[in-house]
Design an enzyme around this catalytic site. Structure first.
Site, PDB file in Angstrom:
ATOM      1  N   LYS A 199      61.944   7.880  26.425  1.00 41.12           N
ATOM      2  CA  LYS A 199      62.700   6.873  27.180  1.00 41.12           C
ATOM      3  C   LYS A 199      61.704   6.020  27.954  1.00 41.12           C
ATOM      4  CE  LYS A 199      66.698   6.951  30.378  1.00 41.12           C
ATOM      5  NZ  LYS A 199      67.689   7.859  30.994  1.00 41.12           N
ATOM      6  N   SER A 226      72.303   7.115  29.820  1.00 38.44           N
ATOM      7  CA  SER A 226      71.365   6.015  29.748  1.00 38.44           C
ATOM      8  C   SER A 226      70.224   6.230  28.767  1.00 38.44           C
ATOM      9  CB  SER A 226      70.779   5.735  31.128  1.00 38.44           C
ATOM     10  OG  SER A 226      70.028   6.840  31.604  1.00 38.44           O
ATOM     11  N   SER A 257      72.805  11.580  31.450  1.00 35.71           N
ATOM     12  CA  SER A 257      72.125  10.617  30.585  1.00 35.71           C
ATOM     13  C   SER A 257      71.390  11.236  29.405  1.00 35.71           C
ATOM     14  CB  SER A 257      71.172   9.750  31.402  1.00 35.71           C
ATOM     15  OG  SER A 257      71.917   8.856  32.196  1.00 35.71           O
TER      16      SER A 257
END
Lengths: 468, 60
Positions: free
Chosen positions: A76, A152, A176
């Protein structure tokens, strides 16, 4: 190329594949598949080739290779990568200085022989559950590119589900990791709060932030988790505990005491989510339904703490550069920064109460089951969901079932369940396997029982998202 | 807290924080604040034990 991290590592260690060949195949697949999915915000070709060649050179020199030798992975884009700007999903961060070091977890992956391929898309500053990013575009679901990948850590979930990389790292503040794992049909692990160090990663909510891995099998997930463990003084939250490897124990059987979380979790679950939990519960022989009385307050506490801490983190720049922030979250972020202290303190008190109540259930159970998301992946752009007889905002509500658990910091493995019927149109949904603090081994071992029984599995996508 | 009170509170709080917004943006922030208020109401509805610890213990 196989989509199993452990199979890749075994092939590289045994000499039937080279790390550089594995990497080149990965880069080719990323270039072909990511056009449809938009998972990657950066591909680090030169660095990845250096790392892969160093693995091949180590083997040629007769050195013993580590557990994840030659395994490609991605992170990420809130993890610091030396020499790269840490975007954390925000165009506003493009002008920041490049990172001077790698995040601690990237150091550990390199130590385990893994090869960093690139950085992955996310909701801006991790405040969202859909990876609909106005600056970097939406990440699309590999099983239906018209739908959200979740967020996310949407890039992390979708890149693994689409078999671009066998492993990825993400973060989980309110769900997330578990939301994209659920919607993309991968395995995801949110460890105990404080288990894995967050050093040199972009924070969101200090008292709720966790980091963790995604994979397409429990064995891969466990191997990655083992590579990441260990104390690091760079994160004041990181617990001074020795690494407790799980990989060698995954197939050790024991009679599991399994409870099913009812009440709040049943109320807010849609039909597919309830069916998935029942399917998993039946496979484990679980019958007892239990209620976590303050689950709703735990979710509310997470919502308030997130707004207050996250808003305060960004308030300085919101004051000067409001219009450069993500339109989908800047108003919530700013409102969060204005919350009265009394609300925040009440949320922290409820957090302690909710934790004590949930911990008491683990005197009777090894793990608890709950749905990971209320629904399967919504279409991109969905604004509202009908849940529990109410019309609720879609983007915030995808985390309704994950927020209470991360609020109290317990470890969770999210496992993918598929509906029966037409396999082409089927969409996955996740089930949370929740354990007591520091018992990630329980989550993963129960997940392994389910995987071995064919109850949960990560399926490769078909069609456009497979690069066809 | 009704909408008018929320609007007044947010406007004042933003001013103290030094944030200047146009009316349209302010209305959106107020709407988000009202949602926080709705969710926080459940946390504020009852008196909690006086000895419950609201924050991690700081150890110098």
């Amino acid at each position: 190329m196989t989509d199993s991290a452990l199979a890749i590592a075994a092939a590289v260690r045994g000499g039937s594949a080279s790390a550089i060949d594995v990497l080149e195949a990965t880069l080719e697949r990323v270039a072909r598949v990511d056009r449809a999915l938009n998972c990657f915000t950066g591909v680090y070709v030169a660095r990845a080739r250096r790392e892969a060649r160093s693995i091949d050179e180590a083997r040629a020199a007769g050195r013993t290779l580590p557990a994840l030798a030659g395994v490609p992975y991605a992170v990420k884009n809130l993890f610091d990568v030396e020499g790269e700007v840490t975007l954390a999903g925000g165009a506003i961060n493009r002008s920041n200085a490049p990172a001077r070091r790698d995040a601690t977890l990237i150091d550990r992956m390199r130590g385990a022989g893994a090869v960093l391929v690139g950085a992955l898309n996310m909701d801006e500053h991790a405040y969202g559950f859909t990876t609909e990013n106005s600056s970097f575009g939406a990440t699309r679901n590999p099983h239906d590119p018209m739908r959200t990948a979740g967020g996310s850590s949407g890039g992390s979930g979708a890149a693994v589900a689409a078999r671009m990389v066998p492993l990825s790292l993400g973060s989980d503040t309110n769900g997330s990791i578990r939301v994209p794992a659920s919607l993309c049909g991968t395995f995801g692990l949110k460890p105990t709060y404080g288990r894995l160090p967050r050093s040199a990663s972009f924070p969101f909510v200090h008292s709720l932030d966790h980091l963790g891995p995604f994979a397409n099998s429990v064995a891969d997930l466990g191997a990655c988790y083992d590579a990441l463990q260990g104390y690091d003084a760079g994160d004041p939250v990181c617990a001074e505990r020795p690494a407790e490897p799980v990989s060698a124990q995954l197939d050790h059987r024991q009679p599991w005491r399994v409870g099913i979380l009812d009440g709040y979790f049943a109320d807010w679950a849609g039909p597919a989510a309830r069916t998935a939990v029942q399917y998993v519960a039946d496979a484990l022989g679980a019958r007892e339904r239990v209620t976590w009385a303050s689950a709703a307050e735990a979710r509310a506490a997470a919502f308030v703490i997130t707004g207050s801490e996250g808003g305060s983190l960004h308030l300085g720049r919101l004051t000067e550069r409001y219009r450069e922030f993500e339109p989908l979250s800047r108003d919530r972020l700013l409102a969060g920064a204005m919350l009265p202290a009394r609300w925040y303190l009440a949320a922290q008190k409820w957090r302690a109460i909710a934790r004590a109540e949930l911990l008491a259930l683990f005197e009777r159970f090894d793990v608890l089951l709950a749905p990971a998301t209320p629904v399967t992946a919504p279409l991109l752009g969905t604004e509202w969901l009908e849940l529990n007889g109410q019309r609720v905002p879609a983007r915030a509500s995808l985390g309704l079932l994950t927020q209470p658990v991360s609020c109290v910091g317990l470890p969770v493995c999210c496992v993918p369940v598929w509906p029966h019927g037409d396999p082409v149109r089927a969409l996955p949904i996740g089930v949370q396997i929740i354990a007591a603090p520091w018992r990630e081994d329980h989550c993963l071992r129960v997940a392994r029982v389910l995987e071995a029984g064919g109850i949960v599995t990560s399926r490769p996508p078909t069609g456009a998202a497979d690069g066809d | 807290m009704d909408t008018g009170e929320a609007h007044d509170y947010v406007r004042s709080a933003l001013a103290i924080a030094g944030v200047a917004l146009d009316e349209t943006s302010l209305d959106r922030v107020v709407a988000e604040f009202e949602r926080f208020a709705q969710i926080a109401a459940g946390l504020l509805a009852s008196e909690l034990p006086r000895d419950s610890e609201p924050a991690p213990v700081f150890r110098p």
